[in-house]
Design a protein around this motif. Sequence first.
Motif, PDB file in Angstrom:
ATOM      1  N   THR A  41     -42.760  22.077   7.472  1.00  0.00           N
ATOM      2  CA  THR A  41     -41.744  22.825   5.857  1.00  0.00           C
ATOM      3  C   THR A  41     -41.115  23.590   6.297  1.00  0.00           C
ATOM      4  N   GLU A  42     -40.734  24.361   6.805  1.00  0.00           N
ATOM      5  CA  GLU A  42     -39.153  25.476   7.834  1.00  0.00           C
ATOM      6  C   GLU A  42     -38.186  23.925   7.837  1.00  0.00           C
ATOM      7  N   VAL A  43     -38.786  23.204   8.665  1.00  0.00           N
ATOM      8  CA  VAL A  43     -37.538  22.202   8.633  1.00  0.00           C
ATOM      9  C   VAL A  43     -37.088  20.795   7.489  1.00  0.00           C
ATOM     10  N   THR A  44     -38.415  20.571   6.727  1.00  0.00           N
ATOM     11  CA  THR A  44     -38.235  20.066   5.394  1.00  0.00           C
ATOM     12  C   THR A  44     -37.692  20.796   4.368  1.00  0.00           C
ATOM     13  N   ARG A  45     -37.989  22.125   4.238  1.00  0.00           N
ATOM     14  CA  ARG A  45     -36.858  22.931   3.133  1.00  0.00           C
ATOM     15  C   ARG A  45     -35.136  23.201   3.665  1.00  0.00           C
ATOM     16  N   LEU A  46     -34.729  22.637   5.407  1.00  0.00           N
ATOM     17  CA  LEU A  46     -33.562  22.718   5.985  1.00  0.00           C
ATOM     18  C   LEU A  46     -32.670  21.521   5.495  1.00  0.00           C
ATOM     19  N   LEU A  47     -33.562  20.480   4.979  1.00  0.00           N
ATOM     20  CA  LEU A  47     -33.577  18.924   5.504  1.00  0.00           C
ATOM     21  C   LEU A  47     -32.168  18.037   3.861  1.00  0.00           C
ATOM     22  N   ASP A  92     -29.523  13.713   1.458  1.00  0.00           N
ATOM     23  CA  ASP A  92     -29.182  12.837   1.677  1.00  0.00           C
ATOM     24  C   ASP A  92     -30.146  12.339   3.310  1.00  0.00           C
ATOM     25  N   ALA A  93     -30.903  13.141   4.193  1.00  0.00           N
ATOM     26  CA  ALA A  93     -31.081  12.787   5.135  1.00  0.00           C
ATOM     27  C   ALA A  93     -32.412  11.591   5.106  1.00  0.00           C
ATOM     28  N   ASP A  94     -32.293  11.276   5.891  1.00  0.00           N
ATOM     29  CA  ASP A  94     -33.587  10.550   6.300  1.00  0.00           C
ATOM     30  C   ASP A  94     -34.618  10.622   6.923  1.00  0.00           C
ATOM     31  N   ALA A  95     -35.601  11.813   6.632  1.00  0.00           N
ATOM     32  CA  ALA A  95     -36.983  12.317   6.429  1.00  0.00           C
ATOM     33  C   ALA A  95     -38.019  12.062   7.219  1.00  0.00           C
ATOM     34  N   SER A  96     -37.902  10.620   7.244  1.00  0.00           N
ATOM     35  CA  SER A  96     -38.514  10.071   8.957  1.00  0.00           C
ATOM     36  C   SER A  96     -37.889   9.839  10.134  1.00  0.00           C
ATOM     37  N   ASP A  97     -36.611  10.075   9.909  1.00  0.00           N
ATOM     38  CA  ASP A  97     -35.838  10.343  11.672  1.00  0.00           C
ATOM     39  C   ASP A  97     -36.005  10.759  12.860  1.00  0.00           C
ATOM     40  N   VAL A  98     -36.675  10.454  13.990  1.00  0.00           N
ATOM     41  CA  VAL A  98     -37.788  11.094  14.792  1.00  0.00           C
ATOM     42  C   VAL A  98     -36.933  12.370  15.475  1.00  0.00           C
ATOM     43  N   ARG A  99     -35.619  12.178  15.271  1.00  0.00           N
ATOM     44  CA  ARG A  99     -35.287  13.879  15.557  1.00  0.00           C
ATOM     45  C   ARG A  99     -35.543  15.433  14.925  1.00  0.00           C
ATOM     46  N   LEU A 100     -36.225  14.644  13.634  1.00  0.00           N
ATOM     47  CA  LEU A 100     -37.114  15.981  12.867  1.00  0.00           C
ATOM     48  C   LEU A 100     -37.805  17.174  13.494  1.00  0.00           C
ATOM     49  N   ASP A 101     -38.793  15.328  13.823  1.00  0.00           N
ATOM     50  CA  ASP A 101     -40.254  16.120  14.455  1.00  0.00           C
ATOM     51  C   ASP A 101     -40.323  16.905  15.793  1.00  0.00           C
ATOM     52  N   LEU A 131     -28.112  16.160   9.838  1.00  0.00           N
ATOM     53  CA  LEU A 131     -29.603  15.860   8.562  1.00  0.00           C
ATOM     54  C   LEU A 131     -29.798  17.148   8.260  1.00  0.00           C
ATOM     55  N   ILE A 132     -29.540  18.235   8.718  1.00  0.00           N
ATOM     56  CA  ILE A 132     -29.830  19.892   8.141  1.00  0.00           C
ATOM     57  C   ILE A 132     -29.071  19.905   7.859  1.00  0.00           C
ATOM     58  N   TYR A 133     -29.046  20.924   6.592  1.00  0.00           N
ATOM     59  CA  TYR A 133     -27.791  22.343   5.895  1.00  0.00           C
ATOM     60  C   TYR A 133     -27.642  22.953   7.528  1.00  0.00           C
ATOM     61  N   PRO A 134     -26.721  24.001   7.861  1.00  0.00           N
ATOM     62  CA  PRO A 134     -26.410  25.041   9.698  1.00  0.00           C
ATOM     63  C   PRO A 134     -27.545  25.596   8.858  1.00  0.00           C
ATOM     64  N   TYR A 135     -28.451  26.113   9.826  1.00  0.00           N
ATOM     65  CA  TYR A 135     -28.995  26.392  10.141  1.00  0.00           C
ATOM     66  C   TYR A 135     -29.407  28.327  10.152  1.00  0.00           C
ATOM     67  N   SER A 136     -28.030  28.601  10.822  1.00  0.00           N
ATOM     68  CA  SER A 136     -27.993  30.130  11.155  1.00  0.00           C
ATOM     69  C   SER A 136     -26.713  30.680  10.115  1.00  0.00           C
ATOM     70  N   PHE A 137     -26.263  29.893   9.044  1.00  0.00           N
ATOM     71  CA  PHE A 137     -25.680  29.879   8.135  1.00  0.00           C
ATOM     72  C   PHE A 137     -25.571  29.044   6.572  1.00  0.00           C
ATOM     73  N   ILE A 138     -26.013  29.838   6.152  1.00  0.00           N
ATOM     74  CA  ILE A 138     -26.555  28.860   4.740  1.00  0.00           C
ATOM     75  C   ILE A 138     -26.174  29.530   3.270  1.00  0.00           C
ATOM     76  N   PHE A 139     -24.947  28.653   2.866  1.00  0.00           N
ATOM     77  CA  PHE A 139     -24.681  28.886   1.040  1.00  0.00           C
ATOM     78  C   PHE A 139     -25.833  29.501   0.734  1.00  0.00           C
ATOM     79  N   ILE A 140     -26.128  29.916  -0.598  1.00  0.00           N
ATOM     80  CA  ILE A 140     -27.149  29.492  -1.778  1.00  0.00           C
ATOM     81  C   ILE A 140     -26.055  30.263  -2.904  1.00  0.00           C
ATOM     82  N   GLY A 141     -25.982  29.063  -4.150  1.00  0.00           N
ATOM     83  CA  GLY A 141     -25.701  29.894  -4.784  1.00  0.00           C
ATOM     84  C   GLY A 141     -26.373  30.721  -5.855  1.00  0.00           C
TER      85      GLY A 141
END
Length: 121
Positions: free
Chosen positions: A31-37, A40-49, A104-114
Amino acid sequence: MNLESVKSLFQLFSGEEPNEKYAPVITLAMTEVTRLLRPDADASDVRLDFLAAAFANYRVRTILCSAQSDKVTYAGKMVTPENDSSLAYAEKLLRDHCELCSDLIYPYSFIFIGVSGGERL
């Protein structure tokens, strides 16, 4: 992401059997990885596993370190997250996989949220 693939990779990374005991942690990691996507990322990319398994491994290592904080080693030294090498390696593994998935993901350590809409910028 593929749950069976994530479980298999979790077992590879952690050495733990991915049974019901770890199912909530593995699900949370996915779920955490899904929220970081990125949109335009390919959710089936094996790197996400791999990334989800690294997140699950890191969470399990943290849990195990906190549960063993009252244990001492054979030399009388306290086992803490600061001196447990398995937690340090789990963190390095997680960072490496975040870097691997950086496109594929937003930066994990530094995410801007409007502020106005709560959307990621």
